[in-house]
Design a protein around this motif. Structure first.
Motif, mmCIF file in Angstrom:
data_model
loop_
_atom_site.group_PDB
_atom_site.id
_atom_site.type_symbol
_atom_site.label_atom_id
_atom_site.label_comp_id
_atom_site.label_asym_id
_atom_site.label_seq_id
_atom_site.Cartn_x
_atom_site.Cartn_y
_atom_site.Cartn_z
ATOM 1 N N ASN A 158 0.827 -1.218 0.000
ATOM 2 C CA ASN A 158 0.000 0.000 0.000
ATOM 3 C C ASN A 158 0.859 1.265 0.000
ATOM 4 O OD1 ASN A 158 -2.600 1.266 0.007
ATOM 5 N ND2 ASN A 158 -2.364 1.720 2.180
ATOM 6 N N LEU A 159 1.934 1.268 -0.807
ATOM 7 C CA LEU A 159 2.895 2.357 -0.779
ATOM 8 C C LEU A 159 2.467 3.530 -1.652
ATOM 9 C CD1 LEU A 159 6.291 0.419 -1.064
ATOM 10 C CD2 LEU A 159 4.972 0.992 0.991
ATOM 11 N N ASP A 160 2.783 4.719 -1.159
ATOM 12 C CA ASP A 160 2.630 5.936 -1.949
ATOM 13 C C ASP A 160 3.946 6.143 -2.696
ATOM 14 O OD1 ASP A 160 2.440 8.500 -2.976
ATOM 15 O OD2 ASP A 160 1.383 9.289 -1.220
ATOM 16 N N THR A 161 3.959 5.884 -3.989
ATOM 17 C CA THR A 161 5.209 5.915 -4.759
ATOM 18 C C THR A 161 5.734 7.329 -4.979
ATOM 19 O OG1 THR A 161 3.954 5.875 -6.832
ATOM 20 C CG2 THR A 161 4.686 3.750 -5.936
ATOM 21 N N ALA A 162 4.973 8.334 -4.571
ATOM 22 C CA ALA A 162 5.438 9.724 -4.647
ATOM 23 C C ALA A 162 6.014 10.186 -3.319
ATOM 24 C CB ALA A 162 4.303 10.639 -5.075
ATOM 25 N N LYS A 163 6.086 9.267 -2.331
ATOM 26 C CA LYS A 163 6.590 9.622 -1.010
ATOM 27 C C LYS A 163 7.565 8.549 -0.522
ATOM 28 C CE LYS A 163 2.498 12.324 0.267
ATOM 29 N NZ LYS A 163 1.352 12.465 1.204
ATOM 30 N N PHE A 164 8.744 8.525 -1.152
ATOM 31 C CA PHE A 164 9.803 7.603 -0.775
ATOM 32 C C PHE A 164 10.931 8.391 -0.111
ATOM 33 C CE2 PHE A 164 9.609 3.479 -3.465
ATOM 34 C CZ PHE A 164 8.246 3.344 -3.186
ATOM 35 N N ALA A 165 11.448 7.864 0.992
ATOM 36 C CA ALA A 165 12.587 8.474 1.677
ATOM 37 C C ALA A 165 13.734 7.479 1.755
ATOM 38 C CB ALA A 165 12.195 8.921 3.083
ATOM 39 N N ALA A 166 14.963 7.979 1.592
ATOM 40 C CA ALA A 166 16.171 7.196 1.847
ATOM 41 C C ALA A 166 16.746 7.668 3.171
ATOM 42 C CB ALA A 166 17.183 7.383 0.728
ATOM 43 N N LEU A 167 16.904 6.738 4.100
ATOM 44 C CA LEU A 167 17.396 7.046 5.446
ATOM 45 C C LEU A 167 18.580 6.151 5.740
ATOM 46 C CD1 LEU A 167 15.260 7.312 8.703
ATOM 47 C CD2 LEU A 167 17.283 5.866 8.629
ATOM 48 N N GLY A 168 19.651 6.735 6.262
ATOM 49 C CA GLY A 168 20.800 5.913 6.595
ATOM 50 C C GLY A 168 21.616 6.483 7.729
ATOM 51 N N PHE A 169 22.359 5.591 8.372
ATOM 52 C CA PHE A 169 23.242 5.950 9.476
ATOM 53 C C PHE A 169 24.690 5.731 9.081
ATOM 54 C CE2 PHE A 169 25.665 3.829 12.995
ATOM 55 C CZ PHE A 169 26.093 5.005 13.605
ATOM 56 N N PHE A 178 23.725 10.133 -1.165
ATOM 57 C CA PHE A 178 24.172 9.931 -2.547
ATOM 58 C C PHE A 178 23.017 9.499 -3.438
ATOM 59 C CE2 PHE A 178 26.199 7.918 -6.145
ATOM 60 C CZ PHE A 178 27.262 8.767 -6.413
ATOM 61 N N ILE A 179 22.185 8.605 -2.936
ATOM 62 C CA ILE A 179 21.016 8.157 -3.703
ATOM 63 C C ILE A 179 20.109 9.342 -4.040
ATOM 64 C CG2 ILE A 179 18.847 6.857 -3.511
ATOM 65 C CD1 ILE A 179 20.458 4.826 -1.855
ATOM 66 N N GLY A 180 19.858 10.183 -3.030
ATOM 67 C CA GLY A 180 18.972 11.312 -3.234
ATOM 68 C C GLY A 180 19.546 12.383 -4.139
ATOM 69 N N LYS A 187 23.503 7.345 -14.684
ATOM 70 C CA LYS A 187 24.859 6.804 -14.510
ATOM 71 C C LYS A 187 24.961 5.883 -13.310
ATOM 72 C CE LYS A 187 29.663 8.281 -13.804
ATOM 73 N NZ LYS A 187 30.601 9.438 -13.725
ATOM 74 N N TYR A 188 24.114 6.084 -12.298
ATOM 75 C CA TYR A 188 24.260 5.355 -11.036
ATOM 76 C C TYR A 188 23.171 4.304 -10.814
ATOM 77 C CZ TYR A 188 27.553 9.099 -10.344
ATOM 78 O OH TYR A 188 28.611 9.960 -10.515
ATOM 79 N N GLU A 189 22.445 3.953 -11.854
ATOM 80 C CA GLU A 189 21.368 2.978 -11.713
ATOM 81 C C GLU A 189 21.860 1.534 -11.713
ATOM 82 O OE1 GLU A 189 18.156 3.487 -11.088
ATOM 83 O OE2 GLU A 189 18.391 5.661 -11.095
ATOM 84 N N GLY A 190 23.007 1.273 -12.311
ATOM 85 C CA GLY A 190 23.457 -0.106 -12.437
ATOM 86 C C GLY A 190 22.759 -0.806 -13.587
ATOM 87 N N ARG A 191 22.899 -2.125 -13.652
ATOM 88 C CA ARG A 191 22.353 -2.898 -14.778
ATOM 89 C C ARG A 191 21.480 -4.059 -14.327
ATOM 90 N NH1 ARG A 191 27.777 -3.417 -18.659
ATOM 91 N NH2 ARG A 191 28.134 -1.157 -18.901
ATOM 92 N N SER A 199 13.902 5.006 -9.486
ATOM 93 C CA SER A 199 14.525 4.823 -8.167
ATOM 94 C C SER A 199 14.510 6.133 -7.378
ATOM 95 C CB SER A 199 15.975 4.343 -8.320
ATOM 96 O OG SER A 199 16.766 5.353 -8.945
ATOM 97 N N GLN A 200 13.740 7.080 -7.805
ATOM 98 C CA GLN A 200 13.758 8.415 -7.205
ATOM 99 C C GLN A 200 13.240 8.399 -5.770
ATOM 100 O OE1 GLN A 200 12.010 11.325 -9.755
ATOM 101 N NE2 GLN A 200 12.379 13.038 -8.378
ATOM 102 N N VAL A 201 13.859 9.229 -4.931
ATOM 103 C CA VAL A 201 13.360 9.447 -3.573
ATOM 104 C C VAL A 201 12.964 10.913 -3.426
ATOM 105 C CG1 VAL A 201 14.707 7.569 -2.566
ATOM 106 C CG2 VAL A 201 15.660 9.889 -2.588
ATOM 107 N N GLN A 202 12.003 11.139 -2.546
ATOM 108 C CA GLN A 202 11.480 12.498 -2.345
ATOM 109 C C GLN A 202 11.942 13.110 -1.017
ATOM 110 O OE1 GLN A 202 9.337 9.894 -3.572
ATOM 111 N NE2 GLN A 202 9.810 10.699 -5.593
ATOM 112 N N ALA A 203 12.752 12.370 -0.253
ATOM 113 C CA ALA A 203 13.299 12.893 1.004
ATOM 114 C C ALA A 203 14.547 12.098 1.367
ATOM 115 C CB ALA A 203 12.270 12.817 2.131
ATOM 116 N N ILE A 204 15.455 12.765 2.073
ATOM 117 C CA ILE A 204 16.688 12.148 2.561
ATOM 118 C C ILE A 204 16.783 12.369 4.062
ATOM 119 C CG2 ILE A 204 19.227 12.211 2.509
ATOM 120 C CD1 ILE A 204 18.955 13.426 -0.343
#
Length: 323
Positions: A158-169, A178-180, A187-191, A199-204
């Motif tokens: 049930n994800l909102d695909t317009a509201k993705f966050a990348a969080l890291g420690f 870096f992702i954000g 160039k950074y998507e890989g294969r 792969s876009q995120v809307q918050a970091i």
């Protein structure tokens, strides 16, 4: 032979040669765990408490989900999300562990994922290839593949695909940034895996992760006593391939496409190298950011009480604001 070349180049400037692979041991480095962090941190902070996993009746969990297969290598993540399905779609958080791009484990942030899921977020603790297995930028490729998998499976959670966050420690914070900052950069998507999906995120959310490997404030790449974590990850000492170290720095990519960013920091200044310059660039593009520093806090503060709950609150408040 390679380890001798690397040792020589730590002391002298070398001509360019191929990426060194002496750090690719093929064996997991288990040196960094929550308990090892507790043992070292409690010497200076004897009153801290290690946060354990929660059992929360409102949180649904699914573990060891394969998000991408590379050859015979299966990469997995774990899902923590609200048990009660809402008519309103759920924002998603990809949670990236630290450990110097070489050690650490996704299970270290199960408590954080559980607490944020209880507040209405779908959280995914993710495995990625570390420097014992693959060099930069493999980890970046893996994490972007994980985000593509989340969008592919958005209906199931049930994800909102317009509201993705990348969080890291720590190293994960650097990777989240870096992702954000490389949103919309092919160039950074890989294969590997779901390449036709965003792969876009809307918050970091960067928890004590460096923004630059080459900034004057940075402590990365000091190989005087032993080979540094970043040198292992890149396969080059900094002075042997400065351009690569610069390219891998989130600060190098901040632009109008960078999403709002939250910085949560310890009292260890070098762990947020480049943060202020990063925020200045965001401000030039009228992009929102926050920075909160915990006075006297150790680097691994987010793993321990008394800092865990304030960390959760800062994250939840920030995401509620930007989402």
């Amino acid at each position: 032979m390679q380890k001798y070349l690397l040792a020589f180049c730590l002391l002298f400037t070398c001509p360019a040669f191929g990426q060194l692979t002496s750090g690719l041991t093929g064996k997991k480095d288990t040196s960094y765990t929550n308990y090892s962090a507790y043992q070292s941190t409690s010497k200076q902070h004897p009153n801290i408490k290690l946060v354990r996993e929660f059992k929360l009746p409102m949180v649904q969990e699914k573990r060891n989900l394969v998000y991408c297969t590379i050859g015979e290598r299966k990469l997995v993540l774990d899902a923590f999300y609200p048990k009660k399905k809402s008519k309103q779609k759920t924002p998603a958080i990809l949670i990236i562990h630290g450990g110097g791009w070489r050690s650490g484990n996704r299970t270290q942030h199960y408590p954080l994922a559980q607490r944020l899921a209880a507040l209405g977020y779908a959280c995914f603790t993710v495995e990625y290839r570390l420097s014992t297995e693959a060099l930069y930028p493999a980890a970046v490729h893996d994490l972007k593949a994980a985000l593509r998998w989340l969008r592919t499976n958005a209906k199931a959670f049930n994800l909102d695909t317009a509201k993705f966050a990348a969080l890291g420690f720590s190293a994960g914070g650097e990777l989240a940034a870096f992702i954000g900052t490389t949103n919309k950069n092919p160039k950074y998507e890989g294969r590997n895996c779901y390449l036709n999906i965003s792969s876009q995120v809307q918050a970091i959310v960067d928890i004590d992760g460096t923004l630059s490997f080459v900034h004057p404030e940075s402590g990365e790449g000091n190989d005087t006593r032993s080979i540094s974590a970043a040198t292992y990850w890149f396969g080059y000492p900094k002075k042997e391939n400065y351009v690569l170290w610069e390219e891998a720095s989130p600060l190098q990519h901040v632009s109008k496409n960078t999403p709002p960013t939250l910085f949560l920091n310890s009292a260890v200044d070098r762990m947020h190298a480049g943060r202020d310059d990063y925020r200045k660039i965001l401000a030039q593009h009228n992009i929102y950011s926050e920075a909160h520093t915990f006075p006297n806090a150790p680097h691994a503060f987010c793993l321990f009480d008394p800092w865990f709950e304030p960390t959760v609150n800062y994250i939840a408040n920030f995401l509620a604001k930007v989402f």
